[in-house]
Design an enzyme around this catalytic site. Sequence first.
Site, PDB file in Angstrom:
ATOM      1  N   CYS A  90       1.882   1.176   0.858  1.00 55.18           N
ATOM      2  CA  CYS A  90       0.454   1.230   0.469  1.00 55.18           C
ATOM      3  C   CYS A  90       0.055   2.607  -0.038  1.00 55.18           C
ATOM      4  CB  CYS A  90      -0.455   0.814   1.614  1.00 55.18           C
ATOM      5  SG  CYS A  90      -0.310  -0.915   2.031  1.00 55.18           S
ATOM      6  N   ASP A 111      -8.470  10.889   8.145  1.00 56.66           N
ATOM      7  CA  ASP A 111      -7.780   9.640   8.460  1.00 56.66           C
ATOM      8  C   ASP A 111      -6.708   9.960   9.499  1.00 56.66           C
ATOM      9  OD1 ASP A 111      -5.955   7.579   8.587  1.00 56.66           O
ATOM     10  OD2 ASP A 111      -5.704   7.359   6.419  1.00 56.66           O
ATOM     11  N   LYS A 136      -1.605   1.704  16.366  1.00 56.08           N
ATOM     12  CA  LYS A 136      -0.605   2.734  16.063  1.00 56.08           C
ATOM     13  C   LYS A 136      -0.474   3.735  17.213  1.00 56.08           C
ATOM     14  CE  LYS A 136      -1.456   2.460  11.071  1.00 56.08           C
ATOM     15  NZ  LYS A 136      -0.356   1.690  10.474  1.00 56.08           N
ATOM     16  N   HIS A 182      -3.243   6.751   1.809  1.00 58.07           N
ATOM     17  CA  HIS A 182      -3.031   5.313   1.926  1.00 58.07           C
ATOM     18  C   HIS A 182      -4.107   4.641   1.057  1.00 58.07           C
ATOM     19  CE1 HIS A 182      -3.087   1.361   3.949  1.00 58.07           C
ATOM     20  NE2 HIS A 182      -1.903   1.668   4.448  1.00 58.07           N
ATOM     21  N   GLN A 211      -2.054   8.056  11.457  1.00 55.80           N
ATOM     22  CA  GLN A 211      -0.696   8.449  11.867  1.00 55.80           C
ATOM     23  C   GLN A 211      -0.693   9.624  12.837  1.00 55.80           C
ATOM     24  OE1 GLN A 211       1.968   6.721  11.095  1.00 55.80           O
ATOM     25  NE2 GLN A 211       0.857   5.353   9.742  1.00 55.80           N
TER      26      GLN A 211
END
Lengths: 146, 426
Positions: B384, B220, B246, B143, B223
């Site tokens: 993104c 990261d 999220k 991202h 998700q």
Amino acid sequence: MSEIKSIAETEEEIVDEFSLFDSWDEKYEYIIDMGKKLKPLEDEHKKDENKIKGCQSTVWMVSELKDGKVYYRAESDAVIVKGLVSMLIRVLSGHAPQEIINAKLDFIDKIGMKQHLAQTRSNGLLSMVKQMKLDATVYQAKAGMN
Amino acid sequence: MVNSASLCLCGEKMIQTLEHTAFDVQAIRQHFPVLNRVVKGKPLVYFDNAATTQKPQVVIDALADYYKNYNANIHRGIHSLAEEATAAYEATRDTVQQFIHAKEREEIIFTRGVTESINLVAYTWARTNLKAGDEIIISGMEHHSNIVPWQLIGEMTGAKLKVIPVNDSGELIMEEFHQLLTEKVKLVSVVHASNSLGTINPVKEIIDAAHKVGAVVMIDGAQSTVHLDIDVQELDCDFFAISSHKVYGPTGIGVLYGKRALLEAMPPFMGGGEMIKDVSFEKTTWNDLPYKFEAGTPNIADTVALKAALDFVSGIGKATIRQHEDALLKYATEQLQSIDGIRLIGTAKQKVSVASYVVEGVHPQDLGILLDNQGVAVRTGHHCTQPLMNRFGIPGTTRASFAMYNTKEEVDVMIAGLHKAIKLLR
């Protein structure tokens, strides 16, 4: 040339056309149809300086001043945007710069397509309206200097 | 009982297992008021969960309850409300610690989300530890929030960015990663699960290999946290970033997990109240962890409500949720593949519930508008991840991403909507 409708009259005409549709499906079908019918822009005009870039789709637009009237031609890579662009051209093209600058363009709201001018859409349509008015402003300024 | 070790089950076995579990999607849906919405005259089908998940009533209640009953500034107040607010805020830290299995509660730093977590590490650890000639490895499916901070730090320090390439299925080419991984590499920052493709990356392998050359690893988890079981100690990552919104929690709050030794050695990110021990005009000393990194009055309400979200997820069980979502992904993938001219972008073996696709001769934005017209919320565009879209030679995709409350019937609505849209657009 006296038969040419005013901007407001063309806006009203479009609002009338959309009033015939009961559903969103029909409205979009009509817009898509207009998009498909929009005369494609020659490749030579599809260059960066004519690009009005949105986040998701791109619009290319050119304009010219002829006999005191501004004429626009444009295209997009997305067909719904192309349909909306085609309506903007129908409304604004062939009018004097001052009329274009003054145009309220509230037909977009009246036919329920205001969301396409919202920031979230980022599709370049809002930028397109601004660019059309900017071109008109430039032509008017140039005329003023002569 | 379900097989909680599997991340992405495939085949008939999964459907059978799903039927045998107690997971009742209709009961789950009752917890999410927004799912009663009607959009353009049609019942809302919300498939934009990778962008943000909807919120269960318990989260909405926790937010309102805080403001209604014990809103106060935390940590230094002597009165009862301040004590209650502090207790609730710090209880979330404990819950997050358990949720990702961190060793110590002080290793949980509250931020605004993954973007701020990555920037915090960039502007503290990376800015002070990197120099010209050093290298940072990221992947080709990052991202923008895991690309741009490192470019900025690269400009400041002279460190170079190296990128792990992605294959046609949307998986990292691990041989290339191992070749890029030299002694020059000081930091590896990769996404656990891709927001555009759904690919689950082999982060354990990446972390172990990076540690062998002495590099620090940031993951990261934007998700992955909602779908996968996260155990930062088992992963042995140095930093892990989470966004609350999220994971069914509020927006504006997130987490940076960092190993204590690294966090202790890092300078503060922002200066202000809360993060100091003593201030004089000559010298200021920093507060202990985690407060050193939490300058100013924090986002108390959203932090408090994050606990409700994590408890809600844990109460149902991630393994159970994952089975439901994997079944939906499998069904959606099969249905999408039956559409003429469709190309799935991201066909990795290990995926979270993201189905990204392009349709020949159709602009993703047009599809998005017409699906919205059917009440179906999908995301269209580059998500993104522009470098990744360039890798696949496309301007963007249409992305459907599934959550615990989505159903097979909703997938059918999207597929029917797609057929209708494609017919109109072509």
